[in-house]
Structure formats: structure tokens, C-alpha cells
Design an enzyme around this catalytic site. Structure first.
Site, PDB file in Angstrom:
ATOM      1  N   GLU A 159       0.862  -1.181   0.000  1.00 15.75           N
ATOM      2  CA  GLU A 159       0.000   0.000   0.000  1.00 15.75           C
ATOM      3  C   GLU A 159       0.897   1.229   0.000  1.00 15.75           C
ATOM      4  O   GLU A 159       1.941   1.247   0.640  1.00 15.75           O
ATOM      5  CB  GLU A 159      -0.898   0.024   1.243  1.00 15.75           C
ATOM      6  CG  GLU A 159      -1.966  -1.031   1.170  1.00 15.75           C
ATOM      7  CD  GLU A 159      -3.069  -0.832   2.197  1.00 15.75           C
ATOM      8  OE1 GLU A 159      -3.347   0.315   2.582  1.00 15.75           O
ATOM      9  OE2 GLU A 159      -3.651  -1.848   2.592  1.00 15.75           O
ATOM     10  N   CYS A 268      -2.490  -6.896   5.825  1.00 16.19           N
ATOM     11  CA  CYS A 268      -1.814  -8.129   5.379  1.00 16.19           C
ATOM     12  C   CYS A 268      -0.923  -8.784   6.421  1.00 16.19           C
ATOM     13  O   CYS A 268      -1.131  -9.951   6.759  1.00 16.19           O
ATOM     14  CB  CYS A 268      -0.996  -7.823   4.141  1.00 16.19           C
ATOM     15  SG  CYS A 268      -2.043  -7.250   2.816  1.00 16.19           S
TER      16      CYS A 268
HETATM   17  C1  UGA Z   1       2.774  -5.931   2.994  1.00 20.01           C
HETATM   18  C2  UGA Z   1       4.044  -6.441   2.288  1.00 20.01           C
HETATM   19  O1  UGA Z   1       5.111  -5.490   2.476  1.00 20.01           O
HETATM   20  C3  UGA Z   1       3.782  -6.616   0.784  1.00 20.01           C
HETATM   21  O2  UGA Z   1       4.916  -7.193   0.156  1.00 20.01           O
HETATM   22  C4  UGA Z   1       2.592  -7.563   0.610  1.00 20.01           C
HETATM   23  O3  UGA Z   1       2.251  -7.711  -0.763  1.00 20.01           O
HETATM   24  C5  UGA Z   1       1.383  -6.987   1.317  1.00 20.01           C
HETATM   25  O4  UGA Z   1       1.688  -6.817   2.720  1.00 20.01           O
HETATM   26  C6  UGA Z   1       0.252  -7.979   1.156  1.00 20.01           C
HETATM   27  O5  UGA Z   1       0.339  -9.091   1.674  1.00 20.01           O
HETATM   28  O6  UGA Z   1      -0.668  -7.686   0.365  1.00 20.01           O
HETATM   29  P1  UGA Z   1       1.661  -3.476   3.285  1.00 20.01           P
HETATM   30  O7  UGA Z   1       0.682  -4.157   4.199  1.00 20.01           O
HETATM   31  O8  UGA Z   1       1.187  -2.537   2.250  1.00 20.01           O
HETATM   32  O9  UGA Z   1       2.498  -4.619   2.484  1.00 20.01           O
HETATM   33  O10 UGA Z   1       2.626  -2.660   4.218  1.00 20.01           O
HETATM   34  P2  UGA Z   1       4.154  -2.637   4.655  1.00 20.01           P
HETATM   35  O11 UGA Z   1       4.852  -1.515   3.997  1.00 20.01           O
HETATM   36  O12 UGA Z   1       4.705  -3.995   4.520  1.00 20.01           O
HETATM   37  O13 UGA Z   1       4.004  -2.246   6.191  1.00 20.01           O
HETATM   38  C7  UGA Z   1       3.365  -3.104   7.125  1.00 20.01           C
HETATM   39  C8  UGA Z   1       3.478  -2.557   8.535  1.00 20.01           C
HETATM   40  O14 UGA Z   1       4.795  -2.723   9.021  1.00 20.01           O
HETATM   41  C9  UGA Z   1       3.167  -1.077   8.694  1.00 20.01           C
HETATM   42  O15 UGA Z   1       2.397  -0.922   9.871  1.00 20.01           O
HETATM   43  C10 UGA Z   1       4.525  -0.420   8.859  1.00 20.01           C
HETATM   44  O16 UGA Z   1       4.489   0.764   9.593  1.00 20.01           O
HETATM   45  C11 UGA Z   1       5.277  -1.511   9.606  1.00 20.01           C
HETATM   46  N1  UGA Z   1       6.745  -1.419   9.413  1.00 20.01           N
HETATM   47  C12 UGA Z   1       7.283  -1.644   8.179  1.00 20.01           C
HETATM   48  C13 UGA Z   1       7.562  -1.142  10.501  1.00 20.01           C
HETATM   49  O17 UGA Z   1       7.105  -0.946  11.643  1.00 20.01           O
HETATM   50  N2  UGA Z   1       8.907  -1.096  10.305  1.00 20.01           N
HETATM   51  C14 UGA Z   1       9.471  -1.312   9.101  1.00 20.01           C
HETATM   52  O18 UGA Z   1      10.730  -1.267   9.003  1.00 20.01           O
HETATM   53  C15 UGA Z   1       8.644  -1.587   8.008  1.00 20.01           C
END
Ligand code: UGA
Length: 439
Positions: A159, A268
């Protein structure tokens, strides 16, 4: 070429505009009629950068058309994508929506001589593709490789960058168990995507596992760095960002997903982790590591609650401001957002909660109704407040001004992502507490 994309949520709609912009004729199939009429007017039903523009262009060229069922177009279709949700039902995956679509396709297959390629994008647990192929071949009326073709092709888009990820995915995973299906998806994707993009051809079970393993590994990295972050808070001088930067430079580790914070949310990572733990259970394999990843994530908010407990003996009459409501910056999505969970916890105290987010205010209002004060700007949110908690890395939050802080009743900043500018921290009387550093 005619393609149907069943399910016009986040994955389905961004896929539809991608395909339509490649001059493929796309039918976006969605059973929610209200959603269809909004989409027909060129408005996405959620915020995603660049989506609006793409949607409008595709509607102008008429390469994208929204319809409410597969029925009327089925005999024209070369490819059918399935992008319906597979939410959790208690702890296990709920396959109701996907089974309904597959059952409908099975019925329609009997009425046409078309032999469509069915591509499953929805996240499904190991064993599901076999089950779906069995439904499609019910009573041996339709056979895989003769009457239809089938691939499981998981989606990795994020996203906030879904359109860029659609145009330029880092990988194409294609699970097939029969040669004609493999050749069909291969030649379709060879025309659609650059040859530089890695392709993995595998079977159904491995393709299904790749998606879960990918998300579980990302979740593990976040929980790992969050557990280091908790330790840093206790060790004089320690700073989790320095630790993350250094270990991220080891090419075996890599720099991504090492940003400590209030835990991961979204539609996700938390959902897939729970379903994956259930997969372990169903195969009688201990899910010790994944249980810990989940526990660390669930407990991460306690770090913020502990700071609040230390700072306030009594919340009565206090105002707490929260900046950032969506699960990550540049999104209006509040599903499994840590901010929403934090608000639920603080609401138990007798205090006023001011909230601000550029994109997610409307979605938040639907959850909390009149229990919160919804603010339209950072200054409004901070004015006369006793504490501000920064929950995501929205770039404007980095630039909170001196004036904004001085307008607070008590200049207490809790920075869950360590994004505040150094000069703000030097304002006299300011109380600055960050997760992941020894304050
Ligand atoms: C995630 C995966 O990154 C995608 O590859 C996957 O396709 C998708 O789920 C899915 O299954 O459809 P998304 O949910 O859009 O994507 O978000 P992310 O950018 O992965 O972030 C997820 C959460 O982790 C957020 O709350 C973010 O703030 C947190 N996060 C991320 C951290 O706390 N630290 C980080 O270093 C990275």
C-alpha cells in the site's frame, strides 16, 4: 485480449488499471453495486498514490469497464484474475469468497467453449489451489489443461506504492501443475513484463507458501528490531536506529524492514501471520518463532502505554494528541493500525483525545464516532494538549514547529518512530521521549 479481474479492492483495482493501461480490455468485476457506481465516476474507493489518474485515463480509453458479475462477459474472456479477500475466520483463513467465485466459474465453464486462464492473486493457504482446481473440474466435466488453465500467482504489492509495484514488481511467482497452464501464464507475462523481472516457476503448494513466508519474514524483521528497540530503551546511550543502520549494511541482512516503531499493522502482515500460524498447526508443526513474532508485535504498544503511565499519575482533564492514524504513512487504511489500538487503550482513561491524519480521519470517525476530537491540522491537534504521540512517519510530522509545541499545555512528545527534528528537541522545557532510545 479480454481479461476479467474479480474483486475491485486494493489488489484488484490496481491490477485492473495496470492491465488496462497496457491496452488490454479489462472487465473489473465487483459485486458491491455502490462501489461500482463510484468507480464508474472515476473515483477510487480508497486512497492510493497515482491510482486516481490511472483510473481516469483507463475509463477515457474505455479499456476498463466495471460490471457486477462475470455472467454477461464470460464467453469473451481469455484470462480471469481472482482478487477477492481471504480474511481470517477466528484463527484460520476464510475461503468462502474465493470458493463462491470458483463455483460460479465452474458453472459458467459448462456454457462456453472458451478455455480461460484462471489466475489466483488472493492470498491462499497451502492446499487451497488443489481444492479450487477440484471445484473447477467437478464431476470431470471440465478438465485442467483442456477446458481451463490455472495458476496461483501471489501478489507482493505494498500500500502506498501499489501502482509502481504493479508496473515493476520485484518478482513474478507462478505456481502451475500442468504444462499448458505454465506456457499460457509464461507467454502472457512475457508480453506484459520486462525480461529483467525475476520469474519463479513452481508448483501450487510452494507458490502458496512463498507468499506467507515472504510476509512472515518481513514481520519477523520488524519484531526482531522492535525487541532490540525495547532493550535499547534500558541501556544508557543506546539508539536502535544506529544498530539497525549498521546491521542493515550487512548484505546478508539488508536495510529494509528494520525501522523500529509501535509494531506492524495493515490488512496483510497481521492477518497472514495468524493464518500462517494456523497452517503450522494444521500440519502439526510447532510455530514457536512465529508465535513470538506475533507476541512481540502485540506487546509493542505497551511501550507507549508505560511511558504515559510514568508521565501521568492521573489522566483526568488531560488532552492527549495523536498524529498518524493509518497503519503507515501516505495511506487512509486504518485496518489493524497500531494507532487505532492505542486509542482504544487510552479511551479507557478519563481524558480527551485529539487526533489528526492527512488521509485517515474519515475512516477513523466511522470507528470512534463522537468519542474523539477530530482535528484538521497539526497546530489544531496540538493546541492546549498535554502530550503528543507520533504514530507514523508522515513527513509533515517531522516538521512540527516550535510554535506548535509552545502552544501545548505540556510540551511532552512521544515519538514512536524517532522522526522529530533535532532542533525541536532542544526547545527549553520540552519533554521528549522516543521508542528505541535510552531517554
Ligand atoms: C505488505 C508487504 O510489504 C507486501 O509485500 C505484501 O504484498 C502486502 O503486505 C500484502 O500481503 O498484500 P503493506 O501491508 O502494504 O504490504 O505494508 P508494509 O509496507 O509492509 O508495512 C506493514 C506494517 O509494518 C506497517 O504498519 C509499517 O508501519 C510496519 N513497518 C514496516 C515497521 O514498523 N517497520 C518497518 O521497518 C517496516
Amino acid at each position: 485480449m479480454n481479461v476479467a479481474v474479480v474483486g475491485q479492492g486494493f489488489v484488484g483495482l490496481s491490477l485492473s488499471v495496470f492491465l488496462a493501461s497496457k491496452k488490454i480490455h479489462v472487465y473489473g468485476v465487483e459485486n458491491n453495486k455502490k462501489k461500482i457506481s463510484i468507480l464508474k465516476n472515476g473515483k477510487p474507493t480508497f486512497f492510493e498514490p497515482k491510482l486516481n489518474n490511472h483510473l481516469q485515463k483507463c475509463l477515457q480509453t474505455k479499456n476498463l469497464q466495471f460490471i457486477d458479475s462475470l455472467d454477461s462477459v464470460f464467453n469473451k474472456l481469455d484470462v480471469i484474475y481472482i482478487c477477492v479477500p481471504t480474511p481470517n475466520k477466528k484463527s484460520s483463513i476464510n475461503l468462502t469468497y474465493i470458493k463462491n467465485v470458483i463455483t460460479e466459474i465452474q458453472t459458467l465453464l459448462n456454457r462456453t467453449s472458451k478455455k480461460p486462464l484462471i489466475i489466483v492473486k488472493s492470498t491462499i493457504s497451502p492446499g487451497t489451489s488443489k481444492l479450487l482446481v477440484n471445484i473447477l473440474s467437478k464431476n470431470n466435466k471440465n478438465n485442467l489443461g483442456t477446458d481451463f488453465y490455472f495458476t496461483v500467482n501471489p501478489e507482493f504489492l505494498r500500500e502506498g506504492s501499489a501502482i509502481d509495484d504493479q508496473f515493476n514488481p520485484h518478482i513474478l511467482v507462478m505456481g502451475t501443475e500442468e504444462i499448458k497452464s505454465k506456457n499460457k501464464i509464461k507467454s502472457f507475462y512475457d508480453k506484459l513484463y520486462s525480461e529483467k523481472i525475476s520469474r519463479i516457476f513452481t508448483n501450487y503448494s510452494s507458490a502458496e507458501l512463498i507468499k506467507y513466508s515472504n510476509n512472515a519474514f518481513l514481520a519477523t524483521k520488524i519484531s526482531f528490531i522492535n525487541s532490540i528497540s525495547n532493550l535499547c530503551e534500558k541501556i544508557p546511550g543506546a539508539n536502535v536506529d544506529d544498530v539497525a543502520e549498521a546491521i542493515g549494511l550487512d548484505p546478508r541482512i539488508g536495510p529494509y524492514f528494520l525501522k523500529a516503531g509501535p509494531g506492524f499493522g495493515g490488512s496483510c502482515l497481521p492477518k497472514d501471520l495468524i493464518s500462517f500460524i494456523d497452517v503450522y498447526k494444521s500440519f502439526d508443526v510447532p510455530s514457536t518463532l512465529l508465535n513470538s513474532v506475533k507476541n512481540v508485535n502485540e506487546r509493542q504498544l505497551e511501550q507507549i502505554l508505560k511511558i504515559l503511565e510514568n508521565k501521568f499519575t492521573n489522566f483526568s482533564g488531560k488532552t492527549i494528541s495523536i498524529l498518524g492514524l493509518s497503519f503507515k504513512e501516505n495511506s487512509d487504511d486504518i485496518r489493524e493500525s497500531r494507532s487505532i489500538k492505542l486509542i482504544h487503550a487510552i479511551l479507557k482513561e478519563n481524558c480527551v483525545i485529539n487526533v489528526f491524519d492527512h488521509l485517515a480521519l474519515e475512516n477513523t470517525k466511522q470507528v470512534f464516532k463522537n468519542k474523539l476530537v477530530y482535528c484538521n491540522s497539526i497546530p489544531e491537534c496540538l493546541k492546549n494538549s498535554d502530550c503528543v504521540i507520533i504514530m507514523n512517519s508522515e513527513k509533515d510530522f517531522k516538521q512540527i514547529s516550535k510554535q506548535n509545541i509552545q502552544n501545548m499545555r505540556r510540551p511532552l512528545i512521544i515519538d514512536s518512530r524517532r522522526i522529530i527534528d533535532e532542533k525541536i528537541k532542544k526547545i527549553p522545557k520540552i519533554e521528549y521521549v522516543a521508542l528505541g532510545v535510552n531517554n
